[in-house]
Design an enzyme around this catalytic site. Structure first.
Site, PDB file in Angstrom:
ATOM      1  N   ILE A 175       0.601  -0.877  -0.197  1.00 10.96           N
ATOM      2  CA  ILE A 175       0.376  -0.608   0.083  1.00 10.96           C
ATOM      3  C   ILE A 175       1.299   1.313  -0.223  1.00 10.96           C
ATOM      4  O   ILE A 175       1.566   1.210   0.758  1.00 10.96           O
ATOM      5  CB  ILE A 175      -1.138  -0.056   1.404  1.00 10.96           C
ATOM      6  CG1 ILE A 175      -1.574  -1.072   1.192  1.00 10.96           C
ATOM      7  CG2 ILE A 175      -2.040   1.081   1.108  1.00 10.96           C
ATOM      8  CD1 ILE A 175      -2.373  -1.432   2.630  1.00 10.96           C
ATOM      9  N   HIS A 176       0.600   2.046  -0.959  1.00 11.40           N
ATOM     10  CA  HIS A 176       1.522   3.409  -0.444  1.00 11.40           C
ATOM     11  C   HIS A 176       0.495   4.565  -1.888  1.00 11.40           C
ATOM     12  O   HIS A 176       1.226   6.620  -0.882  1.00 11.40           O
ATOM     13  CB  HIS A 176       3.172   3.018  -1.325  1.00 11.40           C
ATOM     14  CG  HIS A 176       1.939   3.389  -3.234  1.00 11.40           C
ATOM     15  ND1 HIS A 176       2.240   1.992  -3.981  1.00 11.40           N
ATOM     16  CD2 HIS A 176       2.618   4.212  -4.104  1.00 11.40           C
ATOM     17  CE1 HIS A 176       1.869   2.466  -5.095  1.00 11.40           C
ATOM     18  NE2 HIS A 176       2.244   3.412  -5.542  1.00 11.40           N
ATOM     19  N   ARG A 177      -0.449   4.483  -2.630  1.00  5.00           N
ATOM     20  CA  ARG A 177      -0.767   5.764  -3.226  1.00  5.00           C
ATOM     21  C   ARG A 177      -1.528   6.656  -1.618  1.00  5.00           C
ATOM     22  O   ARG A 177      -2.372   6.000  -0.883  1.00  5.00           O
ATOM     23  CB  ARG A 177      -1.675   4.820  -4.666  1.00  5.00           C
ATOM     24  CG  ARG A 177      -0.491   4.253  -5.387  1.00  5.00           C
ATOM     25  CD  ARG A 177      -2.217   4.361  -6.265  1.00  5.00           C
ATOM     26  NE  ARG A 177      -1.656   3.723  -7.852  1.00  5.00           N
ATOM     27  CZ  ARG A 177      -1.406   4.056  -8.693  1.00  5.00           C
ATOM     28  NH1 ARG A 177      -1.206   5.078  -8.509  1.00  5.00           N
ATOM     29  NH2 ARG A 177      -0.451   3.722  -9.465  1.00  5.00           N
TER      30      ARG A 177
END
Length: 366
Positions: free
Chosen positions: A215-217
């Protein structure tokens, strides 16, 4: 022919590895210097963590950057502006024939803008992608970059059709369906990734089912409700199956700042060979990463995308990817369906593994 390649984020390093290898192969068979390519690599520094940048140059035998701008840890406007200023200085000095940019980051847009204002031809690798969500900074970057590019290298037929619908047939540019350079990299490096990575053994998941998650957005990390729902779903899933979660620095910071606790231990960001081995051995991928959605397909793993839309609509249409957004119940339902189903993977969605060569060929024909 001189090419300046602008890089700044993990997926771009993977793509550049494939194209740089094609450049070297091209030069190796040229009879004289007049048809050779000179590549100058500019690393903006957008990803500055050791495991998110420098390790890729070492592992993947990418030529070391000629310039490292070290621009990071500032807002979108400041970052893009500083990159534009520094890249312009490099282009004025180097006078390249092309500036080659990848994907949809601030580095992509800054490189394209700097080149276009100096009347240097812009090559956009991974052109034509659309999520149709203008709240995503990546969507803004890719649309603007496409519009000012001279050569648009599209990974899929859908990307070509997106550009045609937007009127690119009437613009002074070349639109080419080249295939996806990430597939080139996956094919090449997977042949010896096991020799360079022991991560599956180190994590104790060899021979076991596990979920690979990233998860990074910003749409997930900056929205506390979305982030909390995803974490709650992952915590519940972790009771049934181990989750291997390379934790992005931004995500780690958000979780810590908001007191959100994972019920399982994440790991540090990993290098490309580690990621390939995790993909090879996992049961399922859960991610908001565009690149990892494709890599899941390359390694024949079903994927749950933790977003409301995806640029890679052909994956959803073919049934190997499902959109779960940030709805806890939907994520859990998709998980149960995905782990029980037998997924059938269609071939050829991203070309034949020769996208890098197709890009080189397109440069000479443009």
């Amino acid at each position: 022919m001189k090419i300046v390649t602008v890089l700044g984020a993990r997926p771009q390093f993977v793509k550049a590895a494939a194209v740089s290898r094609a450049v070297a192969a091209h030069n190796a068979v040229q009879p004289d210097s007049s048809t050779m390519l000179q590549e100058i690599i500019v690393h903006t520094g957008q990803h500055f963590d050791e495991n998110m940048s420098d390790i890729f140059f070492r592992e993947m035998d990418i030529p070391r950057p000629h310039y490292h701008l070290a621009i990071n840890s500032v807002g979108h406007g400041a970052m893009t502006g500083r990159m534009l200023e520094k890249i312009e200085e490099i282009l004025l000095e180097g006078k390249p024939d092309f500036v080659l940019v990848y994907g949809d980051t601030n580095s992509t847009l800054a490189g394209a803008l700097a080149a276009k204002k100096l009347h240097i031809r812009v090559v956009h690798v991974e052109a034509g992608l659309r999520s149709f969500n203008m709240r995503m900074p990546e969507e803004v970057n890719r649309i603007l970059t496409d519009r000012i590019s001279d050569i648009l290298c599209c990974p899929t037929q859908q990307a070509v059709e997106n550009l045609h619908r937007e009127g690119f047939a009437g613009f002074s540019c070349t639109v080419a369906k080249t295939g996806d350079v990430m597939q080139d990299a996956a094919i090449f490096y997977s042949s010896f990734s096991a020799e360079r990575s022991s991560i599956v053994e180190r994590l104790g998941v060899q021979g076991r089912d596990f979920v690979l998650c990233t998860i990074h957005r910003a749409e997930n990390t900056d929205d506390l409700d979305r982030c909390a729902a995803i974490v709650a779903a992952l915590n519940e899933i972790s009771r049934d199956i181990p989750i291997v979660f390379p934790l992005h620095p931004r995500t780690r910071k958000v979780l810590h700042a908001n007191g959100q606790v994972l019920a399982f231990d994440p790991i540090e960001p990993v290098g490309y060979f580690d990621m390939i081995e995790l993909l090879k051995h996992c049961k399922l991928v859960m991610t908001d990463s565009g690149g990892l959605q494709k890599e899941a397909y390359f390694f024949r793993k079903p994927c749950i995308t933790l977003r409301d839309e995806t640029e890679w609509s052909e994956l959803v249409a073919s049934g190997v990817n499902v959109l779960a957004g940030a709805d806890k119940k939907l994520i859990l339902d998709c998980f149960l369906t995905s782990v029980r189903a037998r997924t059938v993977f269609a071939d050829g969605l991203y070309g034949n593994g020769d996208a890098s060569e197709q890009i080189i060929r397109t440069l000479f024909n443009a």
